[in-house]
Design a protein around this motif. Sequence first.
Motif, PDB file in Angstrom:
ATOM      1  N   SER A  65       0.826  -1.213   0.000  1.00  0.00           N
ATOM      2  CA  SER A  65       0.000   0.000   0.000  1.00  0.00           C
ATOM      3  C   SER A  65       0.857   1.258   0.000  1.00  0.00           C
ATOM      4  O   SER A  65       0.394   2.340  -0.365  1.00  0.00           O
ATOM      5  N   ALA A  66       2.106   1.131   0.421  1.00  0.00           N
ATOM      6  CA  ALA A  66       3.069   2.231   0.362  1.00  0.00           C
ATOM      7  C   ALA A  66       4.458   1.626   0.246  1.00  0.00           C
ATOM      8  O   ALA A  66       4.761   0.627   0.891  1.00  0.00           O
ATOM      9  N   SER A  67       5.284   2.247  -0.584  1.00  0.00           N
ATOM     10  CA  SER A  67       6.649   1.758  -0.740  1.00  0.00           C
ATOM     11  C   SER A  67       7.599   2.420   0.243  1.00  0.00           C
ATOM     12  O   SER A  67       8.728   1.965   0.417  1.00  0.00           O
ATOM     13  N   TYR A  68       7.138   3.509   0.872  1.00  0.00           N
ATOM     14  CA  TYR A  68       7.961   4.250   1.825  1.00  0.00           C
ATOM     15  C   TYR A  68       7.199   4.354   3.137  1.00  0.00           C
ATOM     16  O   TYR A  68       6.014   4.687   3.151  1.00  0.00           O
ATOM     17  N   LEU A  69       7.896   4.085   4.232  1.00  0.00           N
ATOM     18  CA  LEU A  69       7.257   4.051   5.538  1.00  0.00           C
ATOM     19  C   LEU A  69       8.158   4.739   6.552  1.00  0.00           C
ATOM     20  O   LEU A  69       9.377   4.567   6.531  1.00  0.00           O
ATOM     21  N   TYR A 104      12.320   2.122   4.432  1.00  0.00           N
ATOM     22  CA  TYR A 104      11.906   2.479   5.783  1.00  0.00           C
ATOM     23  C   TYR A 104      12.838   3.524   6.376  1.00  0.00           C
ATOM     24  O   TYR A 104      14.063   3.483   6.181  1.00  0.00           O
ATOM     25  N   ALA A 105      12.254   4.484   7.111  1.00  0.00           N
ATOM     26  CA  ALA A 105      13.034   5.511   7.802  1.00  0.00           C
ATOM     27  C   ALA A 105      12.518   5.625   9.231  1.00  0.00           C
ATOM     28  O   ALA A 105      11.312   5.620   9.460  1.00  0.00           O
ATOM     29  N   ALA A 106      13.429   5.747  10.185  1.00  0.00           N
ATOM     30  CA  ALA A 106      13.050   5.848  11.598  1.00  0.00           C
ATOM     31  C   ALA A 106      13.654   7.109  12.199  1.00  0.00           C
ATOM     32  O   ALA A 106      14.849   7.369  12.054  1.00  0.00           O
ATOM     33  N   SER A 107      12.812   7.884  12.868  1.00  0.00           N
ATOM     34  CA  SER A 107      13.289   9.066  13.593  1.00  0.00           C
ATOM     35  C   SER A 107      13.626   8.678  15.026  1.00  0.00           C
ATOM     36  O   SER A 107      13.315   7.572  15.480  1.00  0.00           O
ATOM     37  N   ALA A 108      14.253   9.602  15.744  1.00  0.00           N
ATOM     38  CA  ALA A 108      14.735   9.312  17.085  1.00  0.00           C
ATOM     39  C   ALA A 108      13.594   9.205  18.088  1.00  0.00           C
ATOM     40  O   ALA A 108      12.473   9.657  17.843  1.00  0.00           O
ATOM     41  N   ALA A 109      13.903   8.625  19.233  1.00  0.00           N
ATOM     42  CA  ALA A 109      12.928   8.549  20.319  1.00  0.00           C
ATOM     43  C   ALA A 109      12.633   9.948  20.854  1.00  0.00           C
ATOM     44  O   ALA A 109      13.471  10.848  20.788  1.00  0.00           O
ATOM     45  N   VAL A 110      11.410  10.138  21.358  1.00  0.00           N
ATOM     46  CA  VAL A 110      11.009  11.417  21.935  1.00  0.00           C
ATOM     47  C   VAL A 110      10.570  11.189  23.383  1.00  0.00           C
ATOM     48  O   VAL A 110      10.351  10.062  23.816  1.00  0.00           O
ATOM     49  N   GLN A 111      10.432  12.288  24.102  1.00  0.00           N
ATOM     50  CA  GLN A 111       9.934  12.178  25.464  1.00  0.00           C
ATOM     51  C   GLN A 111       8.469  11.730  25.439  1.00  0.00           C
ATOM     52  O   GLN A 111       7.699  12.135  24.586  1.00  0.00           O
TER      53      GLN A 111
END
Length: 443
Positions: A23-27, A112-119
Amino acid sequence: MLLAGLTAPAQAVTYGTPTIALSASYLSGAVGAVGDPVVNVTVGQSGADVSALTVAASASSKASVAGTGDVTVTGAGAVRQLAVTARGRGYTNLTVKVTGLGGKTATKTLYYAASAAVQNPADARYLTGSADASAAVDVGGGYAVVADDESNVLRLYDRSRSGAPVKTWDFSSQLGVSKEVDIEGATRIGNTIYWTGSLGNNKDGEYKAPRNTVFTTTVSGSGSGAQLAYGRSYKKLRDDLVAWDKANGNKYGFAAGTAEGEAPKQIDGFNVEGLEFAPGSTTTTAYLGFRAPLAPVVPGGKALVVPVTNFDRVLASGAKAVFGAGIELDLGGLSVRDLRRNAAGQYLILAGSWAADDNSDPYALYQWDGVAGHAPVKRADLPTTDPGGWEAIVEVPDLSAPGARVQLVTDSGSADLYGDGAEAKDLTHPEWKKARAAWFTLG
């Protein structure tokens, strides 16, 4: 012919090559996130029962971001759900494979791309498709319409989930503009949502006419069924403000702040980011909250709110705006980033820096009663270590209720979400662009 008592030999079943579609090639996900978006994997194979097909994913590049064991596939029919648990910040490619009967396979790549953890990740949700969220309005049923200051697209999101908008609207043609209005403030009265551009120059100090726009949209329905229709617009509010300030001795320096070459996000600049109605007013007197100017232009380093006392006629008939006396608020040296009121007449001010690159500067929430001369009271300090600046209040809860919680949205356009130095607004793939919505408890 067959002899009596004998049966024909079984025919060998021929299976086709499996099919697979994403359904999406980028997540995009986030480390430690709750409720990250998923991808639907649609599979099939001629001659086979789809329930007999298996779907799996493996890391094909950077396992430190997400490895094979971080991918979960659920479901047993033609459509499966694939979820990724981020291990670290960055990018990785995942190979998604369907194995059919007869041992035949087919693959697709999920980027796939992952951002950093947040508070407080349990209170965070990510609104994908745009990074430059700038104003938000609740439309009931757990949904909100969110504006973007880099385009004229309004997006409808589920407030409780991370993921893409369920609907979008672009009113550029109705507004008669080809460039962004730079939407920065919004409020809703009844079925009408009022939107305002920043009214200021662009970041290079150039006048761009579309930014001198306020307009309305009409809401029908609610929740995921909400619809927006274009209403009216007015394109001279900045001119009216400058003329009013000149007539009053250039008290706030609006003419200087809007001059050619003057950037809007400086202490003596000109930039509107809040829009709300005055106490007891439903359509007549509107408050404009300024990100700039601040001190030394505003005495004592106070934030500025200017009432427009005939806002209904401004939008209904194009009447020249009339203004009341400026209201100067002590927000601890901060300026207005959003200004919102609830049905009980309680105001919440999202306060932040006037500066352009202010992600490390303080943010706070102040309660106010909307009355000139009455001091606002700080209700919460906001974290500044997370990417993106706090930009919008979705709606104001009952501020007298113990443990009242408010949802805010970031403008993450200048944030380096994935650790590669790229600003989020410049990312090629919309699915990787995202703003963050987060819940905060008011002290």
